[in-house]
Design a protein around this motif. Sequence first.
Motif, PDB file in Angstrom:
ATOM      1  N   ARG A  96       0.649   1.583  -4.233  1.00  0.00           N
ATOM      2  CA  ARG A  96      -0.334   2.668  -4.391  1.00  0.00           C
ATOM      3  C   ARG A  96       0.322   4.035  -4.211  1.00  0.00           C
ATOM      4  NH1 ARG A  96      -3.840   3.212   1.159  1.00  0.00           N
ATOM      5  NH2 ARG A  96      -2.079   3.135   2.621  1.00  0.00           N
ATOM      6  N   VAL A  97       1.369   4.112  -3.367  1.00  0.00           N
ATOM      7  CA  VAL A  97       2.084   5.372  -3.176  1.00  0.00           C
ATOM      8  C   VAL A  97       3.046   5.620  -4.331  1.00  0.00           C
ATOM      9  CG1 VAL A  97       3.608   6.658  -1.635  1.00  0.00           C
ATOM     10  CG2 VAL A  97       1.862   5.149  -0.680  1.00  0.00           C
ATOM     11  N   ARG A  98       3.721   4.565  -4.788  1.00  0.00           N
ATOM     12  CA  ARG A  98       4.696   4.703  -5.866  1.00  0.00           C
ATOM     13  C   ARG A  98       4.038   5.138  -7.165  1.00  0.00           C
ATOM     14  NH1 ARG A  98       8.054  -0.572  -6.634  1.00  0.00           N
ATOM     15  NH2 ARG A  98       8.105  -0.278  -4.366  1.00  0.00           N
ATOM     16  N   SER A  99       2.814   4.696  -7.383  1.00  0.00           N
ATOM     17  CA  SER A  99       2.120   5.076  -8.624  1.00  0.00           C
ATOM     18  C   SER A  99       1.784   6.559  -8.656  1.00  0.00           C
ATOM     19  CB  SER A  99       0.846   4.249  -8.780  1.00  0.00           C
ATOM     20  OG  SER A  99      -0.055   4.508  -7.701  1.00  0.00           O
ATOM     21  N   ARG A 100       1.741   7.215  -7.501  1.00  0.00           N
ATOM     22  CA  ARG A 100       1.421   8.639  -7.439  1.00  0.00           C
ATOM     23  C   ARG A 100       2.671   9.513  -7.294  1.00  0.00           C
ATOM     24  NH1 ARG A 100      -2.722   5.732  -5.740  1.00  0.00           N
ATOM     25  NH2 ARG A 100      -4.857   6.524  -5.927  1.00  0.00           N
ATOM     26  N   PHE A 101       3.828   8.854  -7.199  1.00  0.00           N
ATOM     27  CA  PHE A 101       5.087   9.582  -7.059  1.00  0.00           C
ATOM     28  C   PHE A 101       5.689   9.830  -8.434  1.00  0.00           C
ATOM     29  CE2 PHE A 101       9.611   9.987  -5.921  1.00  0.00           C
ATOM     30  CZ  PHE A 101       9.507  10.960  -4.938  1.00  0.00           C
ATOM     31  N   SER A 102       6.349  10.970  -8.619  1.00  0.00           N
ATOM     32  CA  SER A 102       6.861  11.344  -9.937  1.00  0.00           C
ATOM     33  C   SER A 102       8.196  10.685 -10.283  1.00  0.00           C
ATOM     34  CB  SER A 102       7.023  12.865 -10.027  1.00  0.00           C
ATOM     35  OG  SER A 102       7.956  13.314  -9.064  1.00  0.00           O
ATOM     36  N   HIS A 103       8.841   9.997  -9.301  1.00  0.00           N
ATOM     37  CA  HIS A 103      10.092   9.251  -9.528  1.00  0.00           C
ATOM     38  C   HIS A 103      11.232  10.157  -9.998  1.00  0.00           C
ATOM     39  CE1 HIS A 103       8.147   5.347  -8.937  1.00  0.00           C
ATOM     40  NE2 HIS A 103       7.145   5.832  -9.634  1.00  0.00           N
TER      41      HIS A 103
END
Length: 468
Positions: free
Chosen positions: A252-259
């Motif tokens: 859930r956090v990774r999906s909101r991170f821009s990478h």
Amino acid sequence: HAPPLLGTPPRLLPSPAHTAALSLAWRLPGCPSSPSVALQALPVAAPPPSSSAARQLTPMAAAPVASQAQAVLRGRLCDPAFVHSRLRSSPDTNYSKLKYLVSSSVSEACNNSVLLLGPRGCGKGAVLDMVLEDLKEEHPDAISVIRLNGMLHSDDNCATKEIARQLCLEHQLSFSKMASSDDNTEFMIDMLRECGLAHKTVIFVLEEFDLFAQGKQRLLYSLLDAMQSLTSQAVVIGLSCRLDADQLLEKRVRSRFSHRKLLFVPSSLDDIQRLMEHLLMLDKDSSLPTNYVTEYNSRLTSIFSNKKFKGVLDSLTDTDATTSNILRFLFRVVSYMDMESGFLSMECFTDALSSMQRQPKMDSLQDLSILELYILVCMNRLEDKEQKSYNFNTIMKEYKSIQDAYKTSDKYATTVCFRAFEHLLDRELITFADTKGRNVALEYRPVKLLISSRELAQSLKLNTTCPV
């Protein structure tokens, strides 16, 4: 040698290989009983292009000029902005990439997140501070910086409380210590909305980012989720020495991170030498005498082209090639400056390197017996053979193979070898490879070396009783 303290400059003896073209003697001012000091120029066979500059610098003026030059060099080494100032001129550096990312977020009123990854001491924090300082000058009223550290604020309640405190301090609001974690989180979301409506970007700097990725990661989720709103305007910058820090994030956090990631790698030898030239070369338009600056830069250039300097640089970067280690080395070099002549010499670099390469276990290695050195050599041979686990009995087999191969007369009984083995354990030169099996006899417990091959080789060379 340890770096000399201020006010007690080292007296370096003139090299016998140098034939003096000029020799002056004088007594130190104010001390009629002080011994004479001899000043020698460069060899006559290969005088520097500006050797007349040294003649124009009187002995009485050499010490003040040297102190002034030393102060200038130390000020440079302690100024991160000057150390990394060369990065501003190249568009391919991490400084330029990070500044473009953050400045575009500020000017275009959008949300962003980025990770700065690299080993400790590689300059991540210094580059980030340069970017934030430049952006504050360009947008003085449009940026607000919130700093958190994973070692201090990894707890979600503590982190939200610190964010609320810094936001209140930044916007001159009253902060309530009695507010709950939910109240602080709601206050943070409201402040992000208000700052977005006022076209002000909030930059969150999360040092030791990987520590925030432990547990339930509620802070990261709340922060990144609040940035999904159209009214918010924020940038999250994470710093970590773990290259897989982004893989620690929950789904859930990774999906909101821009990478977005910027990787900081140790510099090459050429880059390190250019950095040294940038830090040690004096500017011709400085307050120092022009003749002195010309002579100083000429001597330093000859040092950089010396093969011995290349060897010093190789030895320095073998263990640690980070920017912070280079700065520590150069600070020692400047401390070894000859205050009588006011110039750096090759001995300054070699003495600085020897003072940094001292290992605390080297003194313990000097007092070992021949049998104890045999045991350490056997363990090193086993590790070179990539034997993952070995114990005292395995070491004795290797010891017997050395005796059979080289026909040595150094033969000791097993009980004597075991006492030497226990002594090495007490000296903490070797240790047990695991914490299990404490009820097992010592000769059957696996062990490992606590010294490197280089340290062992140096101790064998320095040991006068070691058989040839």
